[in-house]
Design a protein around this motif. Sequence first.
Motif, PDB file in Angstrom:
ATOM      1  N   GLY A   1       0.727  -1.195  -0.034  1.00 16.49           N
ATOM      2  CA  GLY A   1       0.001   0.289  -0.103  1.00 16.49           C
ATOM      3  C   GLY A   1       0.831   1.187  -0.015  1.00 16.49           C
ATOM      4  O   GLY A   1       2.020   1.415   0.372  1.00 16.49           O
ATOM      5  N   GLU A   2       0.192   2.433  -0.187  1.00 16.77           N
ATOM      6  CA  GLU A   2       0.704   3.728  -0.539  1.00 16.77           C
ATOM      7  C   GLU A   2       1.716   4.027   0.837  1.00 16.77           C
ATOM      8  O   GLU A   2       1.185   3.910   2.009  1.00 16.77           O
ATOM      9  CB  GLU A   2      -0.296   4.676  -0.509  1.00 16.77           C
TER      10      GLU A   2
ATOM     11  N   ARG B   1      -1.475   0.857   3.858  1.00 15.70           N
ATOM     12  CA  ARG B   1      -0.966   2.087   3.792  1.00 15.70           C
ATOM     13  C   ARG B   1      -0.071   2.311   4.689  1.00 15.70           C
ATOM     14  O   ARG B   1      -0.515   1.946   6.105  1.00 15.70           O
ATOM     15  CB  ARG B   1      -1.766   3.183   3.526  1.00 15.70           C
TER      16      ARG B   1
ATOM     17  N   ASP C   1      -3.930  -0.460   7.806  1.00 18.42           N
ATOM     18  CA  ASP C   1      -3.119   0.946   7.721  1.00 18.42           C
ATOM     19  C   ASP C   1      -2.274   1.231   8.953  1.00 18.42           C
ATOM     20  O   ASP C   1      -2.580   0.658  10.023  1.00 18.42           O
ATOM     21  CB  ASP C   1      -3.789   2.233   7.293  1.00 18.42           C
TER      22      ASP C   1
END
Length: 336
Positions: free
Chosen positions: A233-234, A252, A270
């Motif tokens: 993820g980012e 992320r 995340d």
Amino acid sequence: MAGPDARFFETLAPLTAAELADVVGAELLRGGDLMIAAVAPLGSAGPEAVAFLGDRKFVAALAATRAGAVIVPAWAVESAPDDAAVLVSPEPQAAWARASARLHKARVIDQTEAPGDAGEDGSVVLEPGVVLGRGVRIGSGTRIGANTVIGPGVQIGRDCRIGANASIAFTLIGDRVSIYAGARIGEAGFGAAVSRQGPVDVPQLGRVVLQDGVTVGANSCIDRGAYDDTVIGENTKIDNLVMIGHNCVIGRNNLMAAHTGISGSVTTGDNVMFGGQAGVGDHLKIGEGARIAGGAGVLADVPAGETWSGYPAKPIRQSLREAVWLAKQATGKTRS
């Protein structure tokens, strides 16, 4: 993903179900004239694909599959859809692996791409010795280090930095991604099926997806998916010498310190953090904002926001209490 990405995998000539049964060493029960062009899991297979059942917990998925053909053990025949061709095998996963190898072929570097054709514009820099497979595309402002090998079909975004002696294949890369020297992205994940002739490699037909802002440290490895994608993820930051297995979906803003090892099919939320030498067993879920202490061995799902430590890993307060109790017991026995 509907099927193996054509940029990375070639689909070979289809076979009838009867021909496929001969190839994989299975007994054809019905539907021998059906043409089979691909392999797929039970849940995503279509009418031209063959799927397999290897575990009783997926019997419901077998009954609901849209696969044109299924490879099943004898005890599962009655659960197969009435309109599917049925191949019976005592080792269905190994038979499916053989079908994968017959119907799909990974693309290799049999022809290189000219730098001018691969780069979006003149701002792309390729250092000496870079090899580009056919169909590679590289966004503006990206620099690729000396002797790095980029496999066929790989797509690289803008303003990326890729170090020397890295290898990248079966991968889609976003913008502003940094991959340090010696990293290995997109190699086959560890998958083997048991057979009477010994373990059979299961072809890995998925990809790696590195989203925008990801960093991958030197000599780290990220395996491509077995069929679906391995996704990072980012803005996730991965240290040197980290291993991420096939089919993982990493959220992320994750942080992974050196020597972290993530087994296949792990999902993280995340903002998860992993200390050095943390290890996670396969098919587990790590909740959003969780923290895994250095050296921890995670063998169960970790709820969101919790910090776990120890081996086997537990909530940190419980882990520390047990460690203190054990130390006291050991000290008491020594004194006696």
